[in-house]
Design a protein around this motif. Structure first.
Motif, PDB file in Angstrom:
ATOM      1  N   LEU A   1       0.817  -1.214   0.000  1.00  0.00           N
ATOM      2  CA  LEU A   1       0.000   0.000   0.000  1.00  0.00           C
ATOM      3  C   LEU A   1       0.852   1.267   0.000  1.00  0.00           C
ATOM      4  CD1 LEU A   1      -2.835  -0.913   2.558  1.00  0.00           C
ATOM      5  CD2 LEU A   1      -2.837  -1.157   0.057  1.00  0.00           C
ATOM      6  N   PHE A   2       0.376   2.259  -0.740  1.00  0.00           N
ATOM      7  CA  PHE A   2       0.959   3.599  -0.754  1.00  0.00           C
ATOM      8  C   PHE A   2      -0.201   4.578  -0.587  1.00  0.00           C
ATOM      9  CE2 PHE A   2       3.836   0.863  -2.970  1.00  0.00           C
ATOM     10  CZ  PHE A   2       5.099   1.297  -2.617  1.00  0.00           C
ATOM     11  N   ILE A   3      -0.262   5.222   0.584  1.00  0.00           N
ATOM     12  CA  ILE A   3      -1.426   6.049   0.925  1.00  0.00           C
ATOM     13  C   ILE A   3      -0.952   7.472   1.221  1.00  0.00           C
ATOM     14  CG2 ILE A   3      -3.488   6.205   2.359  1.00  0.00           C
ATOM     15  CD1 ILE A   3      -2.991   3.301   3.209  1.00  0.00           C
ATOM     16  N   PRO A   4      -1.035   8.373   0.240  1.00  0.00           N
ATOM     17  CA  PRO A   4      -0.608   9.751   0.486  1.00  0.00           C
ATOM     18  C   PRO A   4      -1.723  10.598   1.085  1.00  0.00           C
ATOM     19  CG  PRO A   4      -1.223   9.496  -1.807  1.00  0.00           C
ATOM     20  CD  PRO A   4      -1.410   8.137  -1.168  1.00  0.00           C
ATOM     21  N   ASP A   5      -1.333  11.587   1.861  1.00  0.00           N
ATOM     22  CA  ASP A   5      -2.228  12.708   2.143  1.00  0.00           C
ATOM     23  C   ASP A   5      -2.102  13.643   0.941  1.00  0.00           C
ATOM     24  OD1 ASP A   5      -3.071  11.944   4.703  1.00  0.00           O
ATOM     25  OD2 ASP A   5      -1.323  12.856   5.656  1.00  0.00           O
ATOM     26  N   LEU A   6      -3.204  13.950   0.292  1.00  0.00           N
ATOM     27  CA  LEU A   6      -3.156  14.922  -0.792  1.00  0.00           C
ATOM     28  C   LEU A   6      -2.745  16.277  -0.239  1.00  0.00           C
ATOM     29  CD1 LEU A   6      -6.367  13.882  -2.772  1.00  0.00           C
ATOM     30  CD2 LEU A   6      -3.998  13.292  -3.276  1.00  0.00           C
ATOM     31  N   LEU A   7      -2.255  17.159  -1.111  1.00  0.00           N
ATOM     32  CA  LEU A   7      -1.733  18.454  -0.671  1.00  0.00           C
ATOM     33  C   LEU A   7      -2.758  19.225   0.152  1.00  0.00           C
ATOM     34  CD1 LEU A   7       0.211  19.741  -3.808  1.00  0.00           C
ATOM     35  CD2 LEU A   7       1.090  18.517  -1.807  1.00  0.00           C
ATOM     36  N   PHE A   8      -2.313  19.730   1.302  1.00  0.00           N
ATOM     37  CA  PHE A   8      -3.086  20.531   2.257  1.00  0.00           C
ATOM     38  C   PHE A   8      -4.035  19.691   3.106  1.00  0.00           C
ATOM     39  CE2 PHE A   8      -2.226  23.234  -1.521  1.00  0.00           C
ATOM     40  CZ  PHE A   8      -1.230  24.001  -0.948  1.00  0.00           C
ATOM     41  N   PHE A   9      -3.964  18.366   2.951  1.00  0.00           N
ATOM     42  CA  PHE A   9      -4.637  17.456   3.863  1.00  0.00           C
ATOM     43  C   PHE A   9      -3.559  16.787   4.713  1.00  0.00           C
ATOM     44  CE2 PHE A   9      -7.389  17.815   0.203  1.00  0.00           C
ATOM     45  CZ  PHE A   9      -8.676  17.826   0.720  1.00  0.00           C
ATOM     46  N   GLY A  10      -3.861  16.542   5.981  1.00  0.00           N
ATOM     47  CA  GLY A  10      -2.878  15.866   6.816  1.00  0.00           C
ATOM     48  C   GLY A  10      -1.566  16.632   6.855  1.00  0.00           C
ATOM     49  N   LYS A  11      -0.465  15.934   6.566  1.00  0.00           N
ATOM     50  CA  LYS A  11       0.869  16.527   6.686  1.00  0.00           C
ATOM     51  C   LYS A  11       1.489  16.906   5.342  1.00  0.00           C
ATOM     52  CE  LYS A  11       1.850  14.015  10.978  1.00  0.00           C
ATOM     53  NZ  LYS A  11       2.741  13.051  11.664  1.00  0.00           N
ATOM     54  N   SER A  12       0.712  16.864   4.268  1.00  0.00           N
ATOM     55  CA  SER A  12       1.238  17.240   2.948  1.00  0.00           C
ATOM     56  C   SER A  12       1.004  18.729   2.704  1.00  0.00           C
ATOM     57  CB  SER A  12       0.568  16.422   1.847  1.00  0.00           C
ATOM     58  OG  SER A  12       0.890  15.056   1.976  1.00  0.00           O
ATOM     59  N   TYR A  13       2.022  19.378   2.136  1.00  0.00           N
ATOM     60  CA  TYR A  13       1.930  20.836   1.963  1.00  0.00           C
ATOM     61  C   TYR A  13       2.786  21.271   0.781  1.00  0.00           C
ATOM     62  CZ  TYR A  13       1.638  25.784   3.136  1.00  0.00           C
ATOM     63  OH  TYR A  13       1.387  27.125   3.085  1.00  0.00           O
ATOM     64  N   SER A  14       2.418  22.419   0.205  1.00  0.00           N
ATOM     65  CA  SER A  14       3.209  22.993  -0.886  1.00  0.00           C
ATOM     66  C   SER A  14       3.115  24.517  -0.847  1.00  0.00           C
ATOM     67  CB  SER A  14       2.698  22.486  -2.242  1.00  0.00           C
ATOM     68  OG  SER A  14       3.450  23.072  -3.307  1.00  0.00           O
ATOM     69  N   ARG A  15       4.214  25.169  -1.204  1.00  0.00           N
ATOM     70  CA  ARG A  15       4.212  26.628  -1.352  1.00  0.00           C
ATOM     71  C   ARG A  15       3.780  27.046  -2.750  1.00  0.00           C
ATOM     72  NH1 ARG A  15       9.038  25.904   1.615  1.00  0.00           N
ATOM     73  NH2 ARG A  15      10.267  26.077  -0.301  1.00  0.00           N
ATOM     74  N   ASN A  16       3.593  26.066  -3.630  1.00  0.00           N
ATOM     75  CA  ASN A  16       3.135  26.354  -4.992  1.00  0.00           C
ATOM     76  C   ASN A  16       1.706  26.902  -4.937  1.00  0.00           C
ATOM     77  OD1 ASN A  16       2.192  26.148  -7.710  1.00  0.00           O
ATOM     78  ND2 ASN A  16       3.698  24.553  -8.126  1.00  0.00           N
ATOM     79  N   PRO A  17       1.421  28.032  -5.595  1.00  0.00           N
ATOM     80  CA  PRO A  17       0.076  28.618  -5.537  1.00  0.00           C
ATOM     81  C   PRO A  17      -0.956  27.873  -6.385  1.00  0.00           C
ATOM     82  CG  PRO A  17       1.485  29.932  -6.977  1.00  0.00           C
ATOM     83  CD  PRO A  17       2.369  28.901  -6.349  1.00  0.00           C
ATOM     84  N   ASP A  18      -0.512  26.912  -7.179  1.00  0.00           N
ATOM     85  CA  ASP A  18      -1.429  26.151  -8.030  1.00  0.00           C
ATOM     86  C   ASP A  18      -2.367  25.309  -7.158  1.00  0.00           C
ATOM     87  OD1 ASP A  18      -2.700  24.670  -9.982  1.00  0.00           O
ATOM     88  OD2 ASP A  18      -0.869  23.959 -10.952  1.00  0.00           O
ATOM     89  N   ARG A  19      -3.675  25.386  -7.443  1.00  0.00           N
ATOM     90  CA  ARG A  19      -4.664  24.627  -6.674  1.00  0.00           C
ATOM     91  C   ARG A  19      -5.425  23.633  -7.561  1.00  0.00           C
ATOM     92  NH1 ARG A  19      -1.770  26.353  -3.519  1.00  0.00           N
ATOM     93  NH2 ARG A  19      -2.160  27.897  -1.889  1.00  0.00           N
ATOM     94  N   SER A  20      -4.844  23.253  -8.669  1.00  0.00           N
ATOM     95  CA  SER A  20      -5.526  22.395  -9.625  1.00  0.00           C
ATOM     96  C   SER A  20      -5.414  20.931  -9.247  1.00  0.00           C
ATOM     97  CB  SER A  20      -4.942  22.604 -11.025  1.00  0.00           C
ATOM     98  OG  SER A  20      -3.591  22.155 -11.065  1.00  0.00           O
ATOM     99  N   VAL A  21      -6.253  20.118  -9.887  1.00  0.00           N
ATOM    100  CA  VAL A  21      -6.159  18.669  -9.744  1.00  0.00           C
ATOM    101  C   VAL A  21      -4.820  18.178 -10.291  1.00  0.00           C
ATOM    102  CG1 VAL A  21      -7.110  16.489 -10.596  1.00  0.00           C
ATOM    103  CG2 VAL A  21      -8.651  18.288  -9.805  1.00  0.00           C
TER     104      VAL A  21
END
Length: 335
Positions: free
Chosen positions: A108-128
């Motif tokens: 299994l590989f289970i990511p938190d998508l960006l801005f959920f849980g502990k995943s984060y990005s400084r990229n301003p893009d909010r697209s799928v």
């Protein structure tokens, strides 16, 4: 009538007791301690009972960090399965009813998508698309798949709701990476007209429903997502629901709202791209978020697909019918 009065009286006394308990408890602990404790127990469950371990991956863009739960002892005889969650908390809370079963058959590989849980990005893009690239980049770093000619192996992807949009993007952009696809309760291919129609049913601004701010908002989200309604939530006091909102949504509230608005307000392509992967589509027949007609439409669009409908189930199939869903995923991916 007397019994109904007794019920209302009991609920009133229970509410008073819990309010007093909250006041007393807050003298000793800083909220949201209860939900943080529950979240810690979920982490322990993933570690001890599901043989999963947490890994944080820094991507090459220098701006993005993706948090994964991955199988601690990967076996070459087992296929790799990526699990992509939707709105409604981090990956632990959404997949808690599934990981134990699925970990017996898959790496299994289970990511938190960006801005959920502990995943984060400084990229301003909010697209799928940025979500898809972040997950794919993380998988490449973990060495479990081939992305743009780098890495090895292939993965199957199981996704639900918002995660379905991300999974579809991954299958489209990296067909050499994604072998099979499971899409559950996801409005992939929604036109702007269809989105507007569905938003009107739920009061207009669905981004505020997806990112609840008050206990009333959270109860509405659960009511829309569940056919059974999780009736016990009516007995959960507001201060506990407020703690859940604080832990799951407050830190990245603005980013989560922007993700939802990007998804709901962006114009879709005139025709959804047809992907080549074999696809299993799973839907609850009582889905109030993406009605069943959209499942049939997606099945007609994808020639290499089959549709499974789960009776008396709403949008949150992963919570209302996890065993049935696990069996469908396992038989499809292993076949």
């Amino acid at each position: 009538m007397a019994s109904m009065k007794d019920v209302h009286l009991f609920r009133r006394y229970l509410s008073i007791f819990l309010s007093l308990f909250q006041s007393l408890f807050s003298c000793f602990f800083d909220f949201p301690i209860l939900i943080k404790i529950a979240d810690s127990f979920l982490s322990l469950y993933f570690l001890v009972f599901c043989d999963l371990r947490p890994v944080t991956v820094d991507l090459d863009d220098g701006e993005t960090t993706v948090h994964f739960w991955i199988s601690g002892h990967r076996r070459i005889s087992r296929p790799n399965l990526v699990m992509l969650h939707g709105y409604g908390g981090n990956s632990k809370w959404q997949f808690v009813h599934q990981v134990s079963d699925l970990s017996r058959s898959f790496n299994l590989f289970i990511p938190d998508l960006l801005f959920f849980g502990k995943s984060y990005s400084r990229n301003p893009d909010r697209s799928v698309e940025i979500q898809a690239r972040s997950v794919a980049g993380g998988l490449k770093k973990l060495g479990c798949c081939c992305v743009e000619g780098v890495g090895g192996g292939r993965v199957s992807v199981y996704s639900i709701s918002y995660g379905g949009f991300v999974a579809y993007g991954m299958a489209e952009m990296w067909p050499e990476m994604v072998e099979k696809l499971v899409i559950v309760s996801s409005g992939v291919g929604f036109t702007q007209k269809q989105k507007t129609a569905e938003m009107k049913k739920h009061g207009g601004d669905c981004s505020k429903i997806l990112v609840p701010k008050t206990p009333m908002d959270l109860r509405l989200l659960i009511k829309i997502s569940m056919n059974t309604g999780l009736t016990f939530v009516h007995w959960v006091p507001d201060f506990i629901l407020s703690q859940f909102i604080s832990v799951m949504y407050e830190k990245n509230r603005q980013e989560l709202l922007e993700l939802a608005k990007n998804l709901l307000e962006r114009e879709e392509e005139p025709e959804l791209t047809v992907i080549s992967q074999k696809t299993l589509i799973v839907w609850g027949d009582k889905d109030k978020v993406f009605p069943l007609e959209h499942a049939y439409r997606l099945q007609r669009h994808l020639e290499s697909s089959r549709l499974e409908i789960i009776k008396e189930t709403g949008h949150a199939v992963n919570i209302e019918a996890p065993t049935t869903l696990n069996n469908l995923i396992t038989s499809f991916v292993l076949s």
